[in-house]
Design a protein around this motif. Structure first.
Motif, PDB file in Angstrom:
ATOM      1  N   ILE A 221     -71.839 -30.016  58.029  1.00  0.00           N
ATOM      2  CA  ILE A 221     -70.811 -30.923  57.501  1.00  0.00           C
ATOM      3  C   ILE A 221     -70.398 -30.503  56.098  1.00  0.00           C
ATOM      4  O   ILE A 221     -69.208 -30.475  55.757  1.00  0.00           O
ATOM      5  N   LEU A 222     -71.377 -30.178  55.256  1.00  0.00           N
ATOM      6  CA  LEU A 222     -71.055 -29.761  53.882  1.00  0.00           C
ATOM      7  C   LEU A 222     -70.265 -28.453  53.887  1.00  0.00           C
ATOM      8  O   LEU A 222     -69.363 -28.254  53.060  1.00  0.00           O
ATOM      9  N   SER A 223     -70.579 -27.563  54.831  1.00  0.00           N
ATOM     10  CA  SER A 223     -69.818 -26.309  54.946  1.00  0.00           C
ATOM     11  C   SER A 223     -68.384 -26.581  55.359  1.00  0.00           C
ATOM     12  O   SER A 223     -67.436 -25.954  54.854  1.00  0.00           O
ATOM     13  N   GLU A 224     -68.182 -27.535  56.263  1.00  0.00           N
ATOM     14  CA  GLU A 224     -66.824 -27.899  56.676  1.00  0.00           C
ATOM     15  C   GLU A 224     -66.040 -28.493  55.513  1.00  0.00           C
ATOM     16  O   GLU A 224     -64.854 -28.183  55.328  1.00  0.00           O
ATOM     17  N   LEU A 225     -66.685 -29.343  54.751  1.00  0.00           N
ATOM     18  CA  LEU A 225     -66.013 -29.941  53.593  1.00  0.00           C
ATOM     19  C   LEU A 225     -65.655 -28.873  52.566  1.00  0.00           C
ATOM     20  O   LEU A 225     -64.566 -28.907  51.965  1.00  0.00           O
ATOM     21  N   ARG A 226     -66.559 -27.932  52.363  1.00  0.00           N
ATOM     22  CA  ARG A 226     -66.303 -26.850  51.411  1.00  0.00           C
ATOM     23  C   ARG A 226     -65.112 -26.014  51.852  1.00  0.00           C
ATOM     24  O   ARG A 226     -64.336 -25.519  51.024  1.00  0.00           O
ATOM     25  N   ALA A 227     -64.946 -25.845  53.158  1.00  0.00           N
ATOM     26  CA  ALA A 227     -63.817 -25.068  53.677  1.00  0.00           C
ATOM     27  C   ALA A 227     -62.497 -25.821  53.544  1.00  0.00           C
ATOM     28  O   ALA A 227     -61.433 -25.207  53.388  1.00  0.00           O
ATOM     29  N   GLN A 228     -62.555 -27.148  53.576  1.00  0.00           N
ATOM     30  CA  GLN A 228     -61.320 -27.943  53.534  1.00  0.00           C
ATOM     31  C   GLN A 228     -60.869 -28.278  52.123  1.00  0.00           C
ATOM     32  O   GLN A 228     -59.682 -28.498  51.888  1.00  0.00           O
ATOM     33  N   PHE A 229     -61.812 -28.335  51.192  1.00  0.00           N
ATOM     34  CA  PHE A 229     -61.491 -28.807  49.843  1.00  0.00           C
ATOM     35  C   PHE A 229     -61.873 -27.763  48.795  1.00  0.00           C
ATOM     36  O   PHE A 229     -62.723 -26.903  49.027  1.00  0.00           O
TER      37      PHE A 229
ATOM     38  N   ASN B 231     -67.204 -16.802  40.069  1.00  0.00           N
ATOM     39  CA  ASN B 231     -67.621 -17.568  41.242  1.00  0.00           C
ATOM     40  C   ASN B 231     -68.020 -18.981  40.806  1.00  0.00           C
ATOM     41  O   ASN B 231     -69.198 -19.334  40.798  1.00  0.00           O
ATOM     42  N   PRO B 232     -67.051 -19.820  40.424  1.00  0.00           N
ATOM     43  CA  PRO B 232     -67.369 -21.161  39.920  1.00  0.00           C
ATOM     44  C   PRO B 232     -68.007 -22.017  41.009  1.00  0.00           C
ATOM     45  O   PRO B 232     -67.695 -21.874  42.194  1.00  0.00           O
ATOM     46  N   PRO B 233     -68.901 -22.918  40.652  1.00  0.00           N
ATOM     47  CA  PRO B 233     -69.544 -23.802  41.639  1.00  0.00           C
ATOM     48  C   PRO B 233     -68.520 -24.762  42.234  1.00  0.00           C
ATOM     49  O   PRO B 233     -67.706 -25.348  41.521  1.00  0.00           O
ATOM     50  N   ARG B 234     -68.569 -24.892  43.548  1.00  0.00           N
ATOM     51  CA  ARG B 234     -67.615 -25.760  44.233  1.00  0.00           C
ATOM     52  C   ARG B 234     -68.291 -26.931  44.943  1.00  0.00           C
ATOM     53  O   ARG B 234     -67.675 -27.956  45.163  1.00  0.00           O
ATOM     54  N   LEU B 235     -69.538 -26.759  45.338  1.00  0.00           N
ATOM     55  CA  LEU B 235     -70.292 -27.848  45.962  1.00  0.00           C
ATOM     56  C   LEU B 235     -71.362 -28.281  44.965  1.00  0.00           C
ATOM     57  O   LEU B 235     -72.372 -27.601  44.774  1.00  0.00           O
TER      58      LEU B 235
ATOM     59  N   ASN C 233     -56.514 -29.825  41.985  1.00  0.00           N
ATOM     60  CA  ASN C 233     -57.525 -29.466  42.982  1.00  0.00           C
ATOM     61  C   ASN C 233     -57.647 -30.547  44.053  1.00  0.00           C
ATOM     62  O   ASN C 233     -57.445 -31.737  43.790  1.00  0.00           O
ATOM     63  N   LYS C 234     -57.966 -30.103  45.258  1.00  0.00           N
ATOM     64  CA  LYS C 234     -58.304 -31.036  46.339  1.00  0.00           C
ATOM     65  C   LYS C 234     -59.810 -31.271  46.284  1.00  0.00           C
ATOM     66  O   LYS C 234     -60.594 -30.332  46.404  1.00  0.00           O
ATOM     67  N   VAL C 235     -60.208 -32.515  46.109  1.00  0.00           N
ATOM     68  CA  VAL C 235     -61.608 -32.844  45.893  1.00  0.00           C
ATOM     69  C   VAL C 235     -62.057 -33.874  46.920  1.00  0.00           C
ATOM     70  O   VAL C 235     -61.332 -34.828  47.225  1.00  0.00           O
ATOM     71  N   VAL C 236     -63.256 -33.688  47.458  1.00  0.00           N
ATOM     72  CA  VAL C 236     -63.865 -34.692  48.309  1.00  0.00           C
ATOM     73  C   VAL C 236     -65.113 -35.221  47.611  1.00  0.00           C
ATOM     74  O   VAL C 236     -65.928 -34.452  47.102  1.00  0.00           O
TER      75      VAL C 236
END
Length: 392
Positions: free
Chosen positions: A295-303, A191-195, A223-226
């Motif tokens: 907003i951070l949850s949305e970004l996590r879902a997209q990237f 479970n690597p950190p993504r945010l 990777n897709k990164v924001v």
């Protein structure tokens, strides 16, 4: 004999010598240059004259001796004119010295080197004892209670242009960020950190530049990164990456624009940016709101990865708020600049909000450049605008 030594250094004999040689000095000045020493258990007296000119020193010594012989004869001759009871002779005439008696260049040089070396070593020891900055891995890990996950060397190019072109650059700093990327991916294999929140104890420790290049290094592997500018008080990403800064995170939080309309392409493949937007009057409240979490949850879902460049921990509470809602925090520590107590205080701030610390990164460490070992510059939070770039 003691009386004779007094006469040799007296004013009368000095004046006679001056008159005889026509010297341009007073009797007192000449007296300071004359030394007379009686040898123990003998009737011998050594006379020394110190002068800038070796010839004049010889002439004064010889004339002084001659005048003393005359003076002694005058003093020792009885009033009836009979033979004097004692007689003074010059046993050895003065000669021109072949070397100066002062300064003793060799001795003084050796003494200066010894004193300088001793002072240098002493100052180095004192400086080391008084130095409260972090300069080694052991101290860093002992204070933060987490492992060192990266060490970023100094690089003068990052001062003008923080972003590294990973597609064509294999410099020491590029390789350091690639290693940091690999270490991040191995922190938790299942479970690597993504945010991930990037922060530091104080400004100027390289967190913004590190956040940018971690994002670029992650994008290099597909990777897709924001990249999110979470420092609403002193936003830098728009300046570093030549982005529009008038809309961004704060715009979405205030409900004046949807997230999709404020996300910007950075000019680097795979990396999208969300700038800070206009500075609000209440950054801490906005970042701790449910809207920010959404907003951070949305970004996590997209990237694949969300990299947040936050404010310094000791300056304001913004970074701690973001850290509490993230998968983990990367703490920056500037080599030879970050103080131990500052770093410890920043770590306590993270512990107080229950944030997960992924590790610590040493920034601006002495290292090798492309060809030679050098100390150069590494961009900090007050850097300048990046040059225009296009994706390749």
């Amino acid at each position: 004999m003691l009386s004779y030594t007094g006469l040799l250094t007296g004013q009368t004999l000095a004046q006679r010598t001056i008159d005889k040689l026509g010297l341009d000095m007073s009797a007192a000045e000449l007296q300071e240059r004359v030394t007379a020493t009686a040898k123990p258990d003998t009737v011998l007296i050594d006379v020394s004259v110190l002068d800038e000119s070796p010839v004049r020193a010889r002439d004064i010594a010889n004339t002084l001796s001659d005048e003393f012989v005359v003076m002694a004869k005058e003093l020792e001759t009885p009033e009836d004119g009979s033979s004097p009871e004692g007689r003074v002779v010059v046993e050895q005439r003065a000669a021109i010295p072949d070397r100066p008696v002062t300064p003793k260049t060799l001795r003084n040089t050796a003494l200066g080197l010894a004193v300088g070396l001793g002072l240098g070593m002493g100052l180095a020891v004192i400086r080391d004892r008084l130095d409260n900055t972090v300069k080694d891995r052991e101290t860093l890990e002992a204070i933060t209670k987490v492992g060192l996950v990266g060490s970023i060397p100094l690089d003068k190019d990052r001062r003008e242009d923080p972003a590294i072109a990973f597609d064509r650059e294999n410099s020491a700093i590029a390789e350091a960020f690639r290693k940091l990327r690999t270490n991040l991916q191995f922190l938790a294999v299942d479970n690597p950190p993504r945010l991930i929140v990037i922060t530091s104890s104080l400004p100027g420790e390289g967190k913004s530049t590190t956040a940018i290049n971690i994002a670029l290094a992650l994008a290099e592997t597909g990777n897709k990164v924001v990249l999110v500018d979470g420092d609403m008080r002193r936003p830098m990403l728009d300046k570093y990456l030549n982005l529009v800064g008038v809309v961004g995170f704060s715009t979405v939080l205030s409900g004046r624009a949807p997230l999709s309309e404020v996300l910007q392409e950075t000019g680097f493949a795979g990396v999208t940016a969300l700038t800070a937007g206009p500075t609000p009057p209440n950054p801490s409240e906005l970042l701790g709101s449910l809207a920010a979490q959404k907003i951070l949850s949305e970004l996590r879902a997209q990237f694949d990865y969300v990299i947040i460049d936050s404010s310094p921990l000791l300056a304001v509470t913004d970074a701690a708020i973001l850290a509490a809602n993230s998968d983990g925090v990367l703490m920056m520590a500037r080599f030879g600049q970050t103080k131990r107590d500052q770093l410890a205080h920043a770590v306590r701030n993270l512990e107080d909000v229950g944030a997960s610390s992924l590790g610590v990164v040493f920034t601006m460490t002495p290292g090798r450049g492309n060809d030679t070992y050098s100390y150069s510059y590494y961009g900090d939070d007050s850097g300048r605008s990046a040059s225009d770039r296009s994706s390749s």
